[in-house]
Design a protein around this motif. Structure first.
Motif, mmCIF file in Angstrom:
data_model
loop_
_atom_site.group_PDB
_atom_site.id
_atom_site.type_symbol
_atom_site.label_atom_id
_atom_site.label_comp_id
_atom_site.label_asym_id
_atom_site.label_seq_id
_atom_site.Cartn_x
_atom_site.Cartn_y
_atom_site.Cartn_z
ATOM 1 N N LEU A 140 -4.673 -3.850 -4.237
ATOM 2 C CA LEU A 140 -3.519 -4.028 -5.113
ATOM 3 C C LEU A 140 -2.474 -4.752 -4.295
ATOM 4 N N THR A 141 -1.992 -5.882 -4.807
ATOM 5 C CA THR A 141 -1.172 -6.778 -3.996
ATOM 6 C C THR A 141 0.306 -6.760 -4.346
ATOM 7 N N THR A 142 0.739 -5.736 -5.023
ATOM 8 C CA THR A 142 2.148 -5.614 -5.395
ATOM 9 C C THR A 142 2.640 -4.231 -4.979
ATOM 10 N N ALA A 143 3.867 -4.142 -4.509
ATOM 11 C CA ALA A 143 4.435 -2.843 -4.149
ATOM 12 C C ALA A 143 4.508 -1.975 -5.404
ATOM 13 N N LEU A 144 4.083 -0.738 -5.278
ATOM 14 C CA LEU A 144 4.063 0.178 -6.419
ATOM 15 C C LEU A 144 5.279 1.087 -6.397
ATOM 16 N N ASN A 145 5.697 1.460 -7.578
ATOM 17 C CA ASN A 145 6.805 2.413 -7.709
ATOM 18 C C ASN A 145 6.242 3.824 -7.752
ATOM 19 N N GLY A 146 5.545 4.223 -6.712
ATOM 20 C CA GLY A 146 4.968 5.552 -6.656
ATOM 21 C C GLY A 146 3.737 5.577 -5.766
ATOM 22 N N GLU A 147 3.088 6.754 -5.698
ATOM 23 C CA GLU A 147 1.910 6.947 -4.862
ATOM 24 C C GLU A 147 0.661 6.991 -5.733
ATOM 25 N N ILE A 148 -0.380 6.263 -5.351
ATOM 26 C CA ILE A 148 -1.592 6.172 -6.159
ATOM 27 C C ILE A 148 -2.356 7.490 -6.128
ATOM 28 N N ALA A 149 -2.718 7.969 -7.313
ATOM 29 C CA ALA A 149 -3.533 9.180 -7.453
ATOM 30 C C ALA A 149 -5.010 8.811 -7.534
ATOM 31 N N SER A 150 -5.354 7.756 -8.267
ATOM 32 C CA SER A 150 -6.738 7.287 -8.363
ATOM 33 C C SER A 150 -6.763 5.900 -8.987
ATOM 34 N N ALA A 151 -7.895 5.248 -8.831
ATOM 35 C CA ALA A 151 -8.120 3.945 -9.447
ATOM 36 C C ALA A 151 -9.549 3.942 -9.978
ATOM 37 N N SER A 152 -9.736 3.397 -11.178
ATOM 38 C CA SER A 152 -11.055 3.399 -11.807
ATOM 39 C C SER A 152 -11.391 2.038 -12.393
ATOM 40 N N LEU A 176 -19.331 -10.624 -5.163
ATOM 41 C CA LEU A 176 -18.754 -10.862 -6.480
ATOM 42 C C LEU A 176 -17.272 -10.544 -6.356
ATOM 43 N N GLU A 177 -16.427 -11.522 -6.689
ATOM 44 C CA GLU A 177 -14.980 -11.303 -6.605
ATOM 45 C C GLU A 177 -14.374 -11.353 -7.997
ATOM 46 N N LEU A 178 -13.513 -10.377 -8.267
ATOM 47 C CA LEU A 178 -12.838 -10.248 -9.557
ATOM 48 C C LEU A 178 -11.342 -10.148 -9.305
ATOM 49 N N ALA A 179 -10.553 -10.612 -10.256
ATOM 50 C CA ALA A 179 -9.103 -10.533 -10.097
ATOM 51 C C ALA A 179 -8.461 -10.334 -11.458
ATOM 52 N N GLY A 180 -7.253 -9.809 -11.437
ATOM 53 C CA GLY A 180 -6.512 -9.621 -12.671
ATOM 54 C C GLY A 180 -5.134 -9.064 -12.399
ATOM 55 N N THR A 181 -4.445 -8.807 -13.477
ATOM 56 C CA THR A 181 -3.114 -8.224 -13.418
ATOM 57 C C THR A 181 -3.134 -6.963 -14.258
ATOM 58 N N ILE A 182 -2.649 -5.881 -13.694
ATOM 59 C CA ILE A 182 -2.552 -4.642 -14.452
ATOM 60 C C ILE A 182 -1.075 -4.364 -14.703
ATOM 61 N N SER A 213 8.099 3.058 -20.269
ATOM 62 C CA SER A 213 9.330 2.367 -19.862
ATOM 63 C C SER A 213 9.231 1.948 -18.408
ATOM 64 N N GLY A 214 9.999 0.966 -18.017
ATOM 65 C CA GLY A 214 9.979 0.476 -16.641
ATOM 66 C C GLY A 214 8.691 -0.247 -16.318
ATOM 67 N N THR A 215 8.281 -1.154 -17.180
ATOM 68 C CA THR A 215 7.023 -1.872 -17.005
ATOM 69 C C THR A 215 6.970 -2.569 -15.654
ATOM 70 N N GLN A 216 5.825 -2.434 -14.989
ATOM 71 C CA GLN A 216 5.587 -3.079 -13.709
ATOM 72 C C GLN A 216 4.269 -3.834 -13.782
ATOM 73 N N THR A 217 4.251 -5.073 -13.273
ATOM 74 C CA THR A 217 3.042 -5.881 -13.224
ATOM 75 C C THR A 217 2.510 -5.853 -11.797
ATOM 76 N N ILE A 218 1.193 -5.565 -11.660
ATOM 77 C CA ILE A 218 0.579 -5.373 -10.348
ATOM 78 C C ILE A 218 -0.624 -6.299 -10.225
ATOM 79 N N GLY A 219 -0.685 -7.079 -9.160
ATOM 80 C CA GLY A 219 -1.842 -7.927 -8.889
ATOM 81 C C GLY A 219 -2.985 -7.094 -8.347
ATOM 82 N N ALA A 220 -4.215 -7.386 -8.801
ATOM 83 C CA ALA A 220 -5.373 -6.615 -8.364
ATOM 84 C C ALA A 220 -6.547 -7.537 -8.062
ATOM 85 N N ALA A 221 -7.306 -7.196 -7.032
ATOM 86 C CA ALA A 221 -8.528 -7.911 -6.675
ATOM 87 C C ALA A 221 -9.601 -6.883 -6.357
ATOM 88 N N VAL A 222 -10.793 -7.088 -6.921
ATOM 89 C CA VAL A 222 -11.933 -6.212 -6.679
ATOM 90 C C VAL A 222 -13.070 -7.088 -6.184
#
Length: 166
Positions: free
Chosen positions: A70-82, A32-38, A43-52
Motif C-alpha cells: 500500500l503506497t499511501t499513508a493510512l489514517n489508522g493501523e491495518i487490521a487485515s487485507a484480503s 503477475l503484477e496487479l495494481a489499483g486504487t482502493i 466520511s473522510g474518504t481516503q484514496t490508497i494506492g495498492a500493488a499486489v
C-alpha cells in the motif's frame, strides 16, 4: 594458440547456461503484477494506492509468495487485507494478509506464503481481466474500524522464464 582461444570461448559461453549444471534449466520463475486504487467508505474518504504481485518459482526450493504494498499513508493501523473475487453471486475470499510492516510512514508491505494453495496465477489474471478481482483493507482509525476497497488490474503478466539459461 588458436585452439586455446577456441576452448576459452566455448568454456565462457557454456558456463553461462546449463553446460556445467544441466539441472539448473529446470528452475523457472514468473511474476503477475496487479495494481489499483482502493477508497475508504464513509466520511473522510481516503484514496490508497495498492500493488499486489504473485511471484512463483519452481525447482529446489520452489516458492509462491503473494506480496501486497500500500503506497499511501493510512489514517489508522491495518487490521487485515484480503484479496476477493466479487462475482455477481457473492464474494469469495481468495487470500488474506493478517499482518504487515510499515515502511517509512507512507508504505505498508506484507507477504503471504501460498505454497501450493490457491489462488493461481491464471485465476488472478482472469478475475482481474473480468473486473472481479478486488482488494479490501480494514484498519483501525480514530473513528473506529474502517474499510477501503477497490478493483485490481493486471499490469504485468509474466510467463515462465528459465533464470539461468535463457
Amino acid at each position: 594458440m588458436k585452439s586455446a582461444h577456441y576452448l576459452l570461448a566455448v568454456f565462457t559461453l557454456g558456463s553461462g547456461g546449463c553446460f556445467l549444471d544441466p539441472g539448473a534449466c529446470q528452475d523457472e520463475h514468473r511474476t503477475l503484477e496487479l495494481a489499483g486504487t482502493i477508497v475508504t467508505s464513509g466520511s473522510g474518504t481516503q484514496t490508497i494506492g495498492a500493488a499486489v504481485s504473485l511471484n512463483e518459482s519452481t525447482g529446489n526450493p520452489g516458492f509462491r509468495v503473494l506480496n501486497l504494498v500500500l503506497t499511501t499513508a493510512l489514517n489508522g493501523e491495518i487490521a487485515s487485507a484480503s484479496l476477493l473475487d466479487v462475482a455477481a453471486g457473492g464474494t469469495q475470499v481468495l487470500a488474506t494478509w493478517p499482518s504487515g510492516n510499515i515502511q517509512l510512514t507512507s508504505r505498508w508491505d506484507a507477504n503471504l506464503e501460498l505454497a501450493s494453495s490457491p489462488p493461481t496465477h491464471e485465476t488472478l489474471a482472469q478475475l482481474a481481466g473480468a473486473g472481479r478481482l478486488q482488494l479490501r483493507v480494514e484498519f483501525e482509525a480514530a473513528s473506529g474500524l474502517t474499510s477501503a476497497a477497490g478493483p485490481l488490474r493486471v499490469t504485468t503478466d509474466g510467463s515462465w522464464e528459465h533464470l539461468r539459461c535463457d
